[in-house]
Each structure stands twice: as structure tokens, then as C-alpha cells.
Design an enzyme around this catalytic site. Structure first.
Site, PDB file in Angstrom:
ATOM      1  N   ASP A 185     -26.418   1.630  62.077  1.00 12.98           N
ATOM      2  CA  ASP A 185     -25.186   1.089  62.671  1.00 12.98           C
ATOM      3  C   ASP A 185     -24.045   0.938  61.651  1.00 12.98           C
ATOM      4  O   ASP A 185     -22.868   0.923  62.039  1.00 12.98           O
ATOM      5  CB  ASP A 185     -25.466  -0.286  63.273  1.00 12.98           C
ATOM      6  CG  ASP A 185     -26.038  -0.206  64.684  1.00 12.98           C
ATOM      7  OD1 ASP A 185     -25.745   0.764  65.392  1.00 12.98           O
ATOM      8  OD2 ASP A 185     -26.773  -1.132  65.067  1.00 12.98           O
TER       9      ASP A 185
ATOM     10  N   HIS B 224     -23.179   5.617  65.312  1.00 15.60           N
ATOM     11  CA  HIS B 224     -22.120   5.624  66.332  1.00 15.60           C
ATOM     12  C   HIS B 224     -20.863   6.251  65.728  1.00 15.60           C
ATOM     13  O   HIS B 224     -20.512   5.977  64.573  1.00 15.60           O
ATOM     14  CB  HIS B 224     -21.743   4.196  66.758  1.00 15.60           C
ATOM     15  CG  HIS B 224     -22.843   3.428  67.412  1.00 15.60           C
ATOM     16  ND1 HIS B 224     -23.262   3.659  68.698  1.00 15.60           N
ATOM     17  CD2 HIS B 224     -23.599   2.396  66.955  1.00 15.60           C
ATOM     18  CE1 HIS B 224     -24.230   2.813  69.007  1.00 15.60           C
ATOM     19  NE2 HIS B 224     -24.461   2.038  67.969  1.00 15.60           N
TER      20      HIS B 224
ATOM     21  N   ASP C 182     -30.024   1.027  72.043  1.00 15.00           N
ATOM     22  CA  ASP C 182     -29.095   2.162  72.093  1.00 15.00           C
ATOM     23  C   ASP C 182     -29.586   3.301  71.194  1.00 15.00           C
ATOM     24  O   ASP C 182     -29.099   4.426  71.286  1.00 15.00           O
ATOM     25  CB  ASP C 182     -27.660   1.756  71.739  1.00 15.00           C
ATOM     26  CG  ASP C 182     -27.543   0.883  70.511  1.00 15.00           C
ATOM     27  OD1 ASP C 182     -28.517   0.183  70.170  1.00 15.00           O
ATOM     28  OD2 ASP C 182     -26.472   0.897  69.877  1.00 15.00           O
TER      29      ASP C 182
ATOM     30  N   HIS D 222     -33.515   2.039  63.252  1.00  9.63           N
ATOM     31  CA  HIS D 222     -33.086   0.811  63.940  1.00  9.63           C
ATOM     32  C   HIS D 222     -33.678   0.802  65.349  1.00  9.63           C
ATOM     33  O   HIS D 222     -33.632   1.819  66.044  1.00  9.63           O
ATOM     34  CB  HIS D 222     -31.558   0.794  63.978  1.00  9.63           C
ATOM     35  CG  HIS D 222     -30.953  -0.418  64.597  1.00  9.63           C
ATOM     36  ND1 HIS D 222     -31.567  -1.651  64.613  1.00  9.63           N
ATOM     37  CD2 HIS D 222     -29.749  -0.603  65.222  1.00  9.63           C
ATOM     38  CE1 HIS D 222     -30.780  -2.523  65.218  1.00  9.63           C
ATOM     39  NE2 HIS D 222     -29.679  -1.911  65.604  1.00  9.63           N
TER      40      HIS D 222
ATOM     41  N   GLU E 192     -32.819  -1.291  67.965  1.00  6.95           N
ATOM     42  CA  GLU E 192     -32.004  -1.707  69.123  1.00  6.95           C
ATOM     43  C   GLU E 192     -31.970  -0.562  70.131  1.00  6.95           C
ATOM     44  O   GLU E 192     -31.946   0.621  69.766  1.00  6.95           O
ATOM     45  CB  GLU E 192     -30.594  -2.122  68.691  1.00  6.95           C
ATOM     46  CG  GLU E 192     -29.876  -2.832  69.834  1.00  6.95           C
ATOM     47  CD  GLU E 192     -28.634  -3.624  69.410  1.00  6.95           C
ATOM     48  OE1 GLU E 192     -28.224  -3.536  68.238  1.00  6.95           O
ATOM     49  OE2 GLU E 192     -28.067  -4.333  70.275  1.00  6.95           O
TER      50      GLU E 192
ATOM     51  N   HIS F 267     -22.565  -4.928  75.593  1.00  9.19           N
ATOM     52  CA  HIS F 267     -22.976  -6.345  75.535  1.00  9.19           C
ATOM     53  C   HIS F 267     -21.850  -7.287  75.080  1.00  9.19           C
ATOM     54  O   HIS F 267     -21.976  -8.058  74.140  1.00  9.19           O
ATOM     55  CB  HIS F 267     -24.296  -6.568  74.784  1.00  9.19           C
ATOM     56  CG  HIS F 267     -24.395  -6.081  73.360  1.00  9.19           C
ATOM     57  ND1 HIS F 267     -23.489  -6.405  72.390  1.00  9.19           N
ATOM     58  CD2 HIS F 267     -25.324  -5.312  72.747  1.00  9.19           C
ATOM     59  CE1 HIS F 267     -23.861  -5.872  71.253  1.00  9.19           C
ATOM     60  NE2 HIS F 267     -24.948  -5.192  71.441  1.00  9.19           N
TER      61      HIS F 267
ATOM     62  N   TYR G 141     -15.337  -2.512  64.975  1.00 12.42           N
ATOM     63  CA  TYR G 141     -16.800  -2.503  64.940  1.00 12.42           C
ATOM     64  C   TYR G 141     -17.307  -3.529  63.921  1.00 12.42           C
ATOM     65  O   TYR G 141     -18.217  -4.317  64.202  1.00 12.42           O
ATOM     66  CB  TYR G 141     -17.268  -1.093  64.577  1.00 12.42           C
ATOM     67  CG  TYR G 141     -18.738  -0.856  64.720  1.00 12.42           C
ATOM     68  CD1 TYR G 141     -19.265  -0.284  65.875  1.00 12.42           C
ATOM     69  CD2 TYR G 141     -19.623  -1.182  63.691  1.00 12.42           C
ATOM     70  CE1 TYR G 141     -20.624  -0.056  66.005  1.00 12.42           C
ATOM     71  CE2 TYR G 141     -20.968  -0.959  63.816  1.00 12.42           C
ATOM     72  CZ  TYR G 141     -21.465  -0.386  64.973  1.00 12.42           C
ATOM     73  OH  TYR G 141     -22.811  -0.163  65.097  1.00 12.42           O
TER      74      TYR G 141
ATOM     75  N   HIS H  87     -27.856  -4.501  61.093  1.00 10.21           N
ATOM     76  CA  HIS H  87     -27.547  -5.871  61.487  1.00 10.21           C
ATOM     77  C   HIS H  87     -28.734  -6.538  62.178  1.00 10.21           C
ATOM     78  O   HIS H  87     -28.587  -7.657  62.699  1.00 10.21           O
ATOM     79  CB  HIS H  87     -26.312  -5.904  62.400  1.00 10.21           C
ATOM     80  CG  HIS H  87     -26.548  -5.266  63.753  1.00 10.21           C
ATOM     81  ND1 HIS H  87     -26.324  -5.942  64.915  1.00 10.21           N
ATOM     82  CD2 HIS H  87     -27.019  -4.072  64.120  1.00 10.21           C
ATOM     83  CE1 HIS H  87     -26.611  -5.156  65.948  1.00 10.21           C
ATOM     84  NE2 HIS H  87     -27.031  -4.027  65.485  1.00 10.21           N
TER      85      HIS H  87
HETATM   86 FE1  FEO Z   1     -27.653  -2.276  66.591  1.00  8.10          FE
HETATM   87 FE2  FEO Z   1     -26.158   0.593  67.689  1.00  8.10          FE
HETATM   88  O1  FEO Z   1     -27.437  -0.783  67.684  1.00  8.10           O
END
Ligand code: FEO
Length: 400
Positions: free
Chosen positions: A164, A225, A82, A78, A80, A24, A192, A145
Site C-alpha cells: 500500500d 494502488h 482489496d 498484504h 487486506e 471504507h 492517500y 499499514h
Molecule cells: Fe491495506 Fe490496499 O489495502
């Protein structure tokens, strides 16, 4: 690739996304990973899932350890996508007894998946869950976040599963920080932070204080990640403290785009003034520097100088892009100025300066504008801007 046991009966079962290059808007030139963790205790718990196209990778690794239907609990740190993209399929396969998430997580799950029938159980900071021999303590990390974000801490393993936070977009066959080059790892972690968390620096500062107050015994930090921090996890905590305080050093960026190289000549002259005064400088031509790279370099730069020609009564589109992106991430306490060439109307410098004022940067100059092609005198003024910036940097920055 098999699951990787990161602690006794705690396994990495995530996925590697080697070829993603745009996350994104964030440039991921070395791909990314989606980390998911499976804890095999009396109760089997899966912490987060992976991006939807990687469902088969996740299931493949889970099946090496247990049939998915044996999973008792899902922990959604989380929402989101991903990390939640595979939730519908995993829930279908596992039929978990419970799905643990924060209050905001439950709302976000409903807004994403519209499934009132999922067995969500809301947890808050301090709540604990027994898996048998192991326990999970939840720590809400609202706005780190997303509003739903939380950490899971496993005290028996001294393990913090950090969502994250402390992550890096980097696909590697290695899973641990001590298996890769430390400099490259920290550069990915800084990129990041700059591109995802900089906006939330005040929350990061508070979180670090709160975690310190909790006096958690942590010897491994497992983000969602990138690499897992098992050697010197204090390094990444220290770096987050520094980045969250927005500490800068004697460094400047000259960020520019140009039509017929007049603005580029001005940028080179500004660079020359800074360089002569011993400042560390990065030239960032927006035709070859991605916005993510600019923001990464801006993380510890005290001064940001922007150059753009005027095109159709506006700054050049790439300059509008980087200013929009940078403004959203809210870097604080920077020195700044604008410069640029124009033909007849010359709005770009004024427009950039207005954005710099909105970002509450300290302006070093009202803006240098040059009609068409700079003269020797024009370039001397640009060199002077570089020197003036260097003086301000030295006056305002105490080196780390
Ligand atoms: Fe906020 Fe890795 O997603």
C-alpha cells in the site's frame, strides 16, 4: 487491456475499479486500481491479487502470459481484502508450491480464510527467494499499514514492490507516473497518505530510515494502488519524509457546519481575520466537503478551526464525524479553536474543545459561543480569532 511489462519479464496484471466512490469511508472520486504483479522467471511468481469482484480481470491478464496453473509462488505482501480477495480462487487455479508471507501475514490469512492446508511459508526481513535469474528480498513493514504488511525488492530489476505504501486511489489507463499530470498525481498520493498512513507516521519515519540504511538500489517503486513510480521515484520518498514528519505550512482550515447560517457567518469572519493576515485558508463546509477532503487539506495545515451549531445538546453530526475520523488519524502539533452558535444550552463548542484537547492540539481560544445570531461585536471577536491564529501560525511555522 493487456498486461503491462513494467520491467523485463515483470508484468502488471492488476485491475481497474473505475466506479468505486467510497473505499471504507475514503472518497475515491476517480476510482482506484488494484495492482498485482506477475514475474515470469524460471519460477513464476504472483505478487498480491485483487479485490474479489475483479477476479476475471486478473485471470484474463495472467492467461495472456501463462496458464494460471504454471504459477509456482504467490507472494502475499498484504492481507487486506482489496489484495487478497481473489486468493482462494487463484490458489485453486494455480495450486502454488508455496505462498510467501510474513508471520503476521500467516496469522491474518488464517483469520480471513481459515485454510490450514494452504502451503504458507513465513519469511522475515532479509530473507531472499530465488526465482531463477531474479531474486526477491523481503522487507517487513509492520503497521504500514497492517501488522502483516511487507515489501518485496527485486535487486536485478532495481524494483521495489511496496504494497500500500506510495499508492494512490486513482483509476487510469496509464500505469506510470510520467504518463499523467504530476500535480494531480501528487495530490492523490497526499490524499492517500493523509487518509490511510498519517496515523502510522512514526513507523513511516523509521521505515524510511531503515530503507536508507539498507542502501537499496531502486529505480522503480510499484505500489498496490495507482501509478508506478519510474521517473524520479525519489520524489515520492521525499514527500513521504515530509508528510511523516508532519511538516505544516502557513495554512489554516475553517471547518464548519451550520443550521441557520449563524455559525457560517462566524466561520466567514474567522476566515476574514486569517486572510487579512496573509494566511492561506480553506473554507470547508461539511455539507459539501467530504471527510477525506478535509483530512487531505489538513495534512499540511498548521491551524484547524472548527465551528458547529448546537443541536439536541450536541455538536452537529457531521462535526462529530470529522472529529472522530481526524482524531483516529492523529495529526500532531496543530493550532486549534472552536466556535459556534446556539439557542439555549450551547454544548457544541465545549464538546469540540474537549476533543481538541484530547488530540493535544494547542488551543488558541477557550471557544467563541454566540446565542442565536451573531452581533457585529460577536463577528469582530471571530475576526480577532482569525488574526490571533495567523499570528500564532507565523510564530510557530518555518516555511518549507
Ligand atoms: Fe491495506 Fe490496499 O489495502
Amino acid at each position: 487491456m493487456a498486461p503491462v511489462e513494467i520491467k523485463d519479464k515483470v508484468f502488471w496484471v492488476g485491475a481497474l475499479d473505475w466506479h468505486i466512490r467510497d473505499f471504507h469511508g475514503y472518497s475515491t472520486e476517480k476510482g482506484t486500481t488494484y495492482n498485482s504483479y506477475l514475474v515470469m522467471d524460471e519460477k513464476i511468481a504472483l505478487f498480491d491479487t485483487v479485490k474479489k469482484p475483479f477476479l476475471s480481470e486478473l485471470l484474463h491478464r495472467i492467461r495472456k502470459l501463462t496458464p494460471p496453473e504454471k504459477i509456482d509462488y504467490l507472494i502475499v505482501n498484504h492481507v487486506e481484502m482489496d489484495h487478497s480477495g481473489c486468493l482462494p480462487e487463484i490458489i485453486e487455479a494455480a495450486k502454488p508450491e508455496k505462498i510467501f508471507c510474513s508471520a503476521m501475514g500467516k496469522k491474518a490469512l488464517l483469520d480471513h480464510f481459515h485454510r490450514e492446508d494452504w502451503p504458507c511459508e513465513v519469511v522475515k526481513s532479509g530473507d531472499t527467494l530465488s526465482l531463477g535469474k531474479k531474486n526477491v528480498r523481503f522487507i517487513e513493514t509492520r503497521m504500514l499499514h497492517w501488522p502483516d504488511s511487507m515489501f518485496s525488492y527485486l535487486p536485478e530489476d532495481r524494483l521495489l514492490i511496496s504494497s500500500d505504501a506510495f499508492g494512490q486511489h486513482w483509476a487510469t489507463s496509464e500505469r506510470f507516473d510520467d504518463q499523467v499530470d504530476r500535480g494531480e498525481l501528487m495530490a492523490h498520493a497526499a490524499k492517500y497518505y493523509a487518509n490511510i498512513l498519517l496515523l502510522y507516521s512514526s513507523f513511516v519515519r523509521k521505515l524510511l530510515d531503515d530503507v536508507r540504511a539498507l542502501n537499496l538500489d531502486v529505480d522503480m517503486i510499484a505500489p498496490d494502488h495507482g501509478l508506478i513510480w519510474r521517473s524520479r521515484p525519489a520524489d515520492i520518498l521525499e514527500a513521504y519524509g515530509r508528510w511523516a514528519r508532519q511538516e505544516t505550512r502557513q495554512k489554516a482550515l475553517v471547518i464548519y457546519d451550520t443550521m441557520w447560517k449563524s455559525t457560517e457567518s462566524m466561520a466567514k469572519a474567522v476566515f476574514s481575520g486569517l486572510f487579512q493576515e496573509g494566511i492561506s485558508v480553506r473554507m470547508m463546509d461539511l455539507r459539501s466537503s467530504h471527510r477525506s477532503e478535509v483530512v487531505s487539506e489538513a495534512l499540511d495545515a498548521r491551524a484547524l478551526l472548527f465551528g458547529s451549531s448546537t443541536l439536541n445538546n450536541h455538536m452537529l453530526p457531521r462535526m462529530a464525524d470529522i472529529l472522530t475520523y481526524l482524531k483516529g488519524l492523529k495529526p500532531e502539533n496543530r493550532l486549534a479553536a472552536a466556535f459556534g452558535s446556539y439557542g439555549w444550552s450551547g454544548e457544541a463548542v465545549k464538546q469540540i474543545t474537549q476533543v481538541l484537547e484530547e488530540m493535544k492540539f494547542t488551543l488558541l481560544d477557550p471557544g467563541i459561543r454566540v446565542r442565536y445570531v451573531p452581533t457585529h461585536e460577536d463577528l469582530r471577536k471571530c475576526v480577532e480569532l482569525g488574526k490571533k491564529t495567523a499570528t500564532a501560525i507565523k510564530a510557530g511555522v518555518s516555511e518549507k
